[in-house]
Design an enzyme around this catalytic site. Structure first.
Site, PDB file in Angstrom:
ATOM      1  N   LYS A 175       0.844  -1.198   0.000  1.00  0.00           N
ATOM      2  CA  LYS A 175       0.000   0.000   0.000  1.00  0.00           C
ATOM      3  C   LYS A 175       0.879   1.249   0.000  1.00  0.00           C
ATOM      4  O   LYS A 175       0.690   2.155  -0.794  1.00  0.00           O
ATOM      5  CB  LYS A 175      -0.912  -0.030   1.237  1.00  0.00           C
ATOM      6  CG  LYS A 175      -1.807   1.161   1.362  1.00  0.00           C
ATOM      7  CD  LYS A 175      -2.742   1.057   2.556  1.00  0.00           C
ATOM      8  CE  LYS A 175      -3.415   2.397   2.776  1.00  0.00           C
ATOM      9  NZ  LYS A 175      -4.280   2.416   3.952  1.00  0.00           N
ATOM     10  N   HIS A 217      -4.856 -33.194  17.818  1.00  0.00           N
ATOM     11  CA  HIS A 217      -3.734 -34.012  18.294  1.00  0.00           C
ATOM     12  C   HIS A 217      -2.603 -33.140  18.813  1.00  0.00           C
ATOM     13  O   HIS A 217      -1.467 -33.587  18.917  1.00  0.00           O
ATOM     14  CB  HIS A 217      -3.241 -34.921  17.166  1.00  0.00           C
ATOM     15  CG  HIS A 217      -4.278 -35.922  16.781  1.00  0.00           C
ATOM     16  ND1 HIS A 217      -4.366 -37.164  17.369  1.00  0.00           N
ATOM     17  CD2 HIS A 217      -5.316 -35.843  15.912  1.00  0.00           C
ATOM     18  CE1 HIS A 217      -5.395 -37.818  16.855  1.00  0.00           C
ATOM     19  NE2 HIS A 217      -5.993 -37.035  15.970  1.00  0.00           N
ATOM     20  N   LYS A 251       9.653  -0.783  14.141  1.00  0.00           N
ATOM     21  CA  LYS A 251      10.172  -0.418  12.813  1.00  0.00           C
ATOM     22  C   LYS A 251      11.243   0.657  12.943  1.00  0.00           C
ATOM     23  O   LYS A 251      12.312   0.587  12.346  1.00  0.00           O
ATOM     24  CB  LYS A 251       9.051   0.162  11.928  1.00  0.00           C
ATOM     25  CG  LYS A 251       8.092  -0.837  11.335  1.00  0.00           C
ATOM     26  CD  LYS A 251       7.205  -0.094  10.318  1.00  0.00           C
ATOM     27  CE  LYS A 251       5.927  -0.834  10.007  1.00  0.00           C
ATOM     28  NZ  LYS A 251       4.996  -0.061   9.200  1.00  0.00           N
ATOM     29  N   GLU A 271      -4.407  -6.679  14.853  1.00  0.00           N
ATOM     30  CA  GLU A 271      -3.895  -5.359  14.466  1.00  0.00           C
ATOM     31  C   GLU A 271      -5.039  -4.341  14.573  1.00  0.00           C
ATOM     32  O   GLU A 271      -4.808  -3.154  14.808  1.00  0.00           O
ATOM     33  CB  GLU A 271      -3.305  -5.381  13.045  1.00  0.00           C
ATOM     34  CG  GLU A 271      -2.346  -4.238  12.790  1.00  0.00           C
ATOM     35  CD  GLU A 271      -1.559  -4.364  11.491  1.00  0.00           C
ATOM     36  OE1 GLU A 271      -2.163  -4.190  10.418  1.00  0.00           O
ATOM     37  OE2 GLU A 271      -0.342  -4.630  11.538  1.00  0.00           O
ATOM     38  N   GLY A 321      -4.678  -1.804   5.116  1.00  0.00           N
ATOM     39  CA  GLY A 321      -3.906  -2.952   4.625  1.00  0.00           C
ATOM     40  C   GLY A 321      -4.582  -4.283   4.913  1.00  0.00           C
ATOM     41  O   GLY A 321      -4.685  -5.150   4.047  1.00  0.00           O
ATOM     42  N   ARG A 322      -5.069  -4.454   6.138  1.00  0.00           N
ATOM     43  CA  ARG A 322      -5.662  -5.751   6.507  1.00  0.00           C
ATOM     44  C   ARG A 322      -7.081  -5.904   5.984  1.00  0.00           C
ATOM     45  O   ARG A 322      -7.723  -6.922   6.223  1.00  0.00           O
ATOM     46  CB  ARG A 322      -5.598  -5.937   8.023  1.00  0.00           C
ATOM     47  CG  ARG A 322      -6.180  -4.798   8.830  1.00  0.00           C
ATOM     48  CD  ARG A 322      -5.757  -4.874  10.294  1.00  0.00           C
ATOM     49  NE  ARG A 322      -6.197  -3.730  11.077  1.00  0.00           N
ATOM     50  CZ  ARG A 322      -5.532  -2.585  11.179  1.00  0.00           C
ATOM     51  NH1 ARG A 322      -4.407  -2.408  10.519  1.00  0.00           N
ATOM     52  NH2 ARG A 322      -5.993  -1.604  11.938  1.00  0.00           N
ATOM     53  N   GLU A 342      10.571  -4.646   4.504  1.00  0.00           N
ATOM     54  CA  GLU A 342      10.651  -6.041   4.061  1.00  0.00           C
ATOM     55  C   GLU A 342      10.338  -6.145   2.575  1.00  0.00           C
ATOM     56  O   GLU A 342      11.051  -6.803   1.804  1.00  0.00           O
ATOM     57  CB  GLU A 342       9.631  -6.898   4.835  1.00  0.00           C
ATOM     58  CG  GLU A 342       9.924  -7.068   6.304  1.00  0.00           C
ATOM     59  CD  GLU A 342       9.309  -5.975   7.169  1.00  0.00           C
ATOM     60  OE1 GLU A 342       9.029  -4.863   6.652  1.00  0.00           O
ATOM     61  OE2 GLU A 342       9.132  -6.217   8.368  1.00  0.00           O
TER      62      GLU A 342
END
Ligand SMILES: O=P(O)(O)OC[C@H]1O[C@](O)(CO)[C@@H](O)[C@@H]1O
Length: 542
Positions: free
Chosen positions: A207, A386, A506, A355, A269-270, A213
């Site tokens: 965005k 399990h 960050k 978030e 973003g999410r 990253e």
């Protein structure tokens, strides 16, 4: 400190009600009312929800709905859908619902209908996807694109990966899809392993187009491509596209903005997997499949906007989550999809929920005096059974569960599906009903083992039982959780649409990079951080 919520009558009524209901067992609630299993169910947008295995009665639901009303939830929902700037800390509207508004609908923001812009981007995406799948779009050396690598992180990765995995059954198997997110070079190295650069398209999804990253991985991808194509820089145009709101940064990176698919700052973003960020999804399932997914989102949006609160699926699920967080002290919520295709759904929901609602100040900036967003986690069934279900059944923590199951398997082989479904039904039943000491004894268990084999039960769950996993259903399911998050955010009076909490780490990382690259830089952190950096400096090999 903000006490407004906990001092409201609606909250106090729930507190009082909680003292009356907290010791009531689901076994008794079911025994008292033979219609309970049908009464507390709801259908919306292709989803069927059974919420009867929750520690509540009709009275609880009335009081929870009253709390939602006292928080003016209907007005807040309308404020979101109508483009008011409800993301106050970033001074932005929150209009992800406009991304799935049908062609011809009207959503006015800043005096302009944004729906035609949304469809213009969708149409450009569709035409690009068709050119890739037909082979009309060729790589730099004239080869067909056979590999697509999406580079992005957070909302620019989790939604696309989740949707790709969820809809694999419907996907174009001729395209190899990979996803790179971590700044750890291993992610890039392993994701590009075995790929021919001449047949590889990179989608740089960001965005902001500034995320460390993603930009690091995008630069590495460009070098990898050029290395494989004899350093010819003009190759970038045929092998890179960008998904972003930041045209300037896209241009600066060297991607032609003709090869950029945009969206807007009113998409968080999410909340962006249904925007241009979904290009990898569209490449996988085709434009028609993508539109079906958007239709599912829209159907759930319409339900959320129009259904009465007590018949409203995201409202009911949001309220029940809040009931456990704030009145039973539950810290977490497990999302347990009984479908292998939804293996990344819990990871996707972690960003969406945590978030969004991982906040501790109100909209007015005051510290809250109550718990907010729960920790979301989970794994697909039956694997989780399990592993960690032991704790859910017999541990000391109350962990509400959302089971997600499908009546029809997309891979109907032998009796796998009946076995899978038997397990999901059994888990909900076991959690709710438990097994008493008398039942354990009646099985001939020795007295010393009885306490170990007792299941207290009274552990709540929701079950979403859906016909079949389709693109449309996936859209409805994601929208369900998006609106669940909003419902809770409104009641907690927090902003579910900012994420300042990711900034400090960050910022510090940015300052530490040069300290790792030169031993001459003087360290001025706390003694632990200084010592770790010093140890890293002396241990790393180059
Ligand atoms: O799409 P971008 O701008 O690269 O951001 C990626 C992610 O980083 C965050 O801003 C913080 O983690 C997320 O909200 C977002 O989804």
């Amino acid at each position: 400190m903000s006490n407004t919520l906990v001092q409201s009558d609606a909250w106090k009524n729930l507190q009082q009600h909680h003292t009356e209901i907290k010791d009531r067992h689901l076994r008794d609630l079911f025994a008292e009312d033979s219609t309970r299993g049908k009464k507390f169910t709801l259908e919306a947008a292709g989803l069927f929800l059974d919420y009867s295995k929750n520690r509540m009665t009709g009275e609880t639901m009335k009081l929870l709905v009253a709390l939602a009303r006292s928080a003016t939830l209907p007005d807040r929902i309308e404020a979101m859908f109508s483009g008011q700037k409800i993301n106050t800390t970033e001074d932005r509207a929150v209009l992800h619902t406009a991304l799935r508004a049908p062609r011809g609908a009207e959503v006015v923001f800043d005096g302009k209908n944004v729906v035609p812009d949304v469809h213009e981007v969708l149409d450009r995406m569709a035409s690009f996807v068709n050119r890739i799948s037909s082979g009309e779009w060729k790589g730099h050396t004239g080869k067909k694109i056979r590999n697509v690598v999406n580079i992005g992180i957070g909302g620019s990765d989790l939604g696309p990966v989740m949707a790709y995995e969820a809809l694999r059954h419907y996907s174009n198997r001729e395209l190899t899809m990979r996803f790179v997110s971590n700044v750890d070079a291993t992610d890039f190295a392993e994701s590009t392993q075995g790929l021919d650069p001449a047949e590889t398209l990179f989608i740089v999804a960001s965005k902001t187009f500034t995320t460390q990253e993603t930009m690091t991985n995008a630069n590495t991808a460009r070098a990898w491509l050029l290395d494989g194509l004899e350093g010819d820089k003009s190759a970038v145009a045929k092998h890179f596209v960008a998904l972003s709101t930041n045209a300037e940064a896209v241009r600066a990176f060297g991607i032609d903005t003709d090869n950029m698919f945009g969206f807007w700052d009113w998409v968080g973003g999410r909340y962006s997997m249904d925007s241009a960020i979904g290009l990898s999804t569209m490449l996988a399932i085709g434009p028609d499949g993508f539109r079906e997914m958007l239709a599912g989102f829209h159907e759930m949006d319409t339900h959320y906007r129009t259904a009465p609160l007590d018949q409203n699926m995201p409202v009911i699920m949001g309220l029940l989550g809040l009931w456990y967080s704030n009145f039973f002290g539950a810290q977490t919520l497990a999302v347990l999809p009984y479908d292998q295709y939804l293996s990344r759904f819990p990871a996707y929901l972690q960003q969406l929920t945590m978030e969004s609602n991982g906040k501790s100040v109100t909209l007015e900036g005051k510290r809250v005096s109550y718990d907010t967003g729960a920790v979301y986690w989970g794994e697909p069934g039956t694997n989780g059974q399990h592993s960690f279900y032991q704790l859910i059944h017999q541990g000391t923590h109350l962990i509400p569960c959302d089971f997600i199951a499908f009546a029809n398997s997309l891979n109907p082989i032998g009796d796998h599906h009946d076995k899978l479904m038997a397990n999901v039904f059994a888990q909900g039943e076991a959690l709710a009903m438990g097994k008493t000491a008398d039942q354990v004894r009646a099985e001939g268990t020795s007295e010393s083992l009885v306490p170990h084999r007792v299941f207290e039960g009274n552990r709540p769950s929701n079950t979403l039982l859906i016909d079949k996993l389709t693109p449309r259903v996936l859209g409805s399911l994601v929208a369900l959780y998006e609106h669940c998050v909003f419902t809770q955010g409104v009641i907690w009076n927090i902003n579910p649409f900012d994420q300042w909490g990711v900034e400090l780490g960050k910022q510090l990382a940015k300052a530490i990079i040069p300290e790792l690259q030169s031993s001459d830089v003087k360290l001025s952190h706390d003694s632990s951080t200084n010592a770790l950096i010093e140890r890293y400096r002396t241990t790393k090999s180059s």
